[in-house]
Design a protein around this motif. Sequence first.
Motif, PDB file in Angstrom:
ATOM      1  N   GLU A  16      10.277   3.644  -3.716  1.00 25.86           N
ATOM      2  CA  GLU A  16       9.188   4.539  -3.350  1.00 25.86           C
ATOM      3  C   GLU A  16       8.026   4.417  -4.325  1.00 25.86           C
ATOM      4  N   LYS A  17       8.367   4.257  -5.643  1.00 28.72           N
ATOM      5  CA  LYS A  17       7.339   4.123  -6.659  1.00 28.72           C
ATOM      6  C   LYS A  17       6.540   2.843  -6.453  1.00 28.72           C
ATOM      7  N   LEU A  18       7.279   1.759  -6.181  1.00 31.96           N
ATOM      8  CA  LEU A  18       6.599   0.483  -5.960  1.00 31.96           C
ATOM      9  C   LEU A  18       5.706   0.521  -4.718  1.00 31.96           C
ATOM     10  N   ASP A  19       6.183   1.155  -3.656  1.00 36.09           N
ATOM     11  CA  ASP A  19       5.381   1.290  -2.433  1.00 36.09           C
ATOM     12  C   ASP A  19       4.092   2.064  -2.697  1.00 36.09           C
ATOM     13  N   LYS A  20       4.236   3.139  -3.469  1.00 40.46           N
ATOM     14  CA  LYS A  20       3.086   3.975  -3.777  1.00 40.46           C
ATOM     15  C   LYS A  20       2.062   3.209  -4.601  1.00 40.46           C
ATOM     16  N   GLU A  21       2.572   2.451  -5.589  1.00 38.00           N
ATOM     17  CA  GLU A  21       1.671   1.677  -6.442  1.00 38.00           C
ATOM     18  C   GLU A  21       0.952   0.587  -5.634  1.00 38.00           C
ATOM     19  N   LEU A  22       1.689  -0.003  -4.691  1.00 36.78           N
ATOM     20  CA  LEU A  22       1.069  -1.037  -3.845  1.00 36.78           C
ATOM     21  C   LEU A  22      -0.041  -0.444  -2.972  1.00 36.78           C
ATOM     22  N   GLU A  23       0.203   0.719  -2.398  1.00 40.92           N
ATOM     23  CA  GLU A  23      -0.802   1.377  -1.571  1.00 40.92           C
ATOM     24  C   GLU A  23      -2.035   1.720  -2.390  1.00 40.92           C
ATOM     25  N   GLU A  24      -1.788   2.224  -3.635  1.00 43.85           N
ATOM     26  CA  GLU A  24      -2.915   2.577  -4.494  1.00 43.85           C
ATOM     27  C   GLU A  24      -3.730   1.347  -4.868  1.00 43.85           C
ATOM     28  N   TRP A  25      -3.045   0.232  -5.073  1.00 46.99           N
ATOM     29  CA  TRP A  25      -3.749  -1.007  -5.428  1.00 46.99           C
ATOM     30  C   TRP A  25      -4.600  -1.515  -4.250  1.00 46.99           C
ATOM     31  N   VAL A  26      -4.009  -1.434  -3.066  1.00 44.41           N
ATOM     32  CA  VAL A  26      -4.741  -1.872  -1.874  1.00 44.41           C
ATOM     33  C   VAL A  26      -5.974  -1.004  -1.653  1.00 44.41           C
TER      34      VAL A  26
END
Length: 398
Positions: free
Chosen positions: A14-24
């Motif tokens: 979940e943390k990695l998904d959130k970080e990816l969304e924030e980066w995008v």
Amino acid sequence: MAASKEEKIRELVEKLDKELEEWVESRPKRQPDKDAWTEENWEEEMQKHPAFCSEPPEDVHDAEKYPAWAALQAIKYDQDDTPEEKALQYKEEGNHYFKLKLYKKATIAYTVGLQQKCEKPDINAVLLTNRAAAHFHLGNNKTALGDVTKVKELKPDHAKALHRGALCCVELKRFAEAVTWCDEFLRLNPEDKTVQQLRAKADKLKRAQERDRRKSQAQEKKQRAQHNRLLQAIKSRGIQLQVPDSADSSDEDEMSASMGRLQLASLEASFPNTGAKVYLDETECLVWPVMFMYPEYMETDFIQEFHEDSRFSDHLAAMFGSERPPWDVEGKYTPDNIQVYFEETSKSKLHKISPETTLRNVLSDSRYRVQAGTPSFILLPQDCRFTEEYLRKADAVS
């Protein structure tokens, strides 16, 4: 322990998904390509693209509208080519379309070839001749004739152009000109059977056309003579015709001038479907179409042939003597009970006439004018309340 480990894995995902969304989300937004195909227009754009369409669009030479086609044209037609080379390349393109019977595209190619400003008359003559052939197949015979006429100015001995000119003239029914084109061709190729036959056909049609023209002129002359006789007969009787531009004029000179301007159409009856109009019979007497109007019932009768020497009583006896019309519910309209009036249009007055008088006498009355080629009369029953009221309003004169 196992549950705790799975929990940690899930949290990490979940943390990695959130970080990816924030980066995008943090990345700069890309502006959409204004020329990119959309869901709405991709099929239309595909039809324009040379890689997908079955044949080029008619306005293929519009580089701004069809950039992909323009790129291919640039490859096909080298910018370093001379005007003569470009003209020949467009000629070949036009010939290709012509063989496929795509005549409109062929005319475009030949036209672009002529726009290359080639200075060689031979090349321009071929382009014009070929374009004329394409226009001929499209039915644009006048345009085709214009092209071959230009060819004749460039090369008077261009056989194909001369032949095409003759064909165009035949289609345009300009048979005398077609013969001339054929003669010019045959001076160069006297043994050509095809053009010999074409000339014979054009000459035959020319003679038939001239014969028909003579007949038409003779018929027009005859009709003018009949028209003049008719107008003279009307004038000699003192009959006045209602003329729009001087209908209410009492000036004799103006009325005389109006008579001179009259055309046969002015004497057409008000009922065009009948084709009835005034004419002179074999005894030189006028026969008129006449209108009887019955204002009480808003009815009319149209008499197609009323001889000028016939009396009104003759027609009244024939129309009302044996049986009454269906609209005469009270039986008031009988030959002995009908009064006849005409309207003096210049003063809006009604004048009573005797049923024993003839049509000639009424039409010769200086107060009467024939309107729309049809003398008209108002018929009213005697001793009737409607008649009394109608005459009072109409300012009748006995």
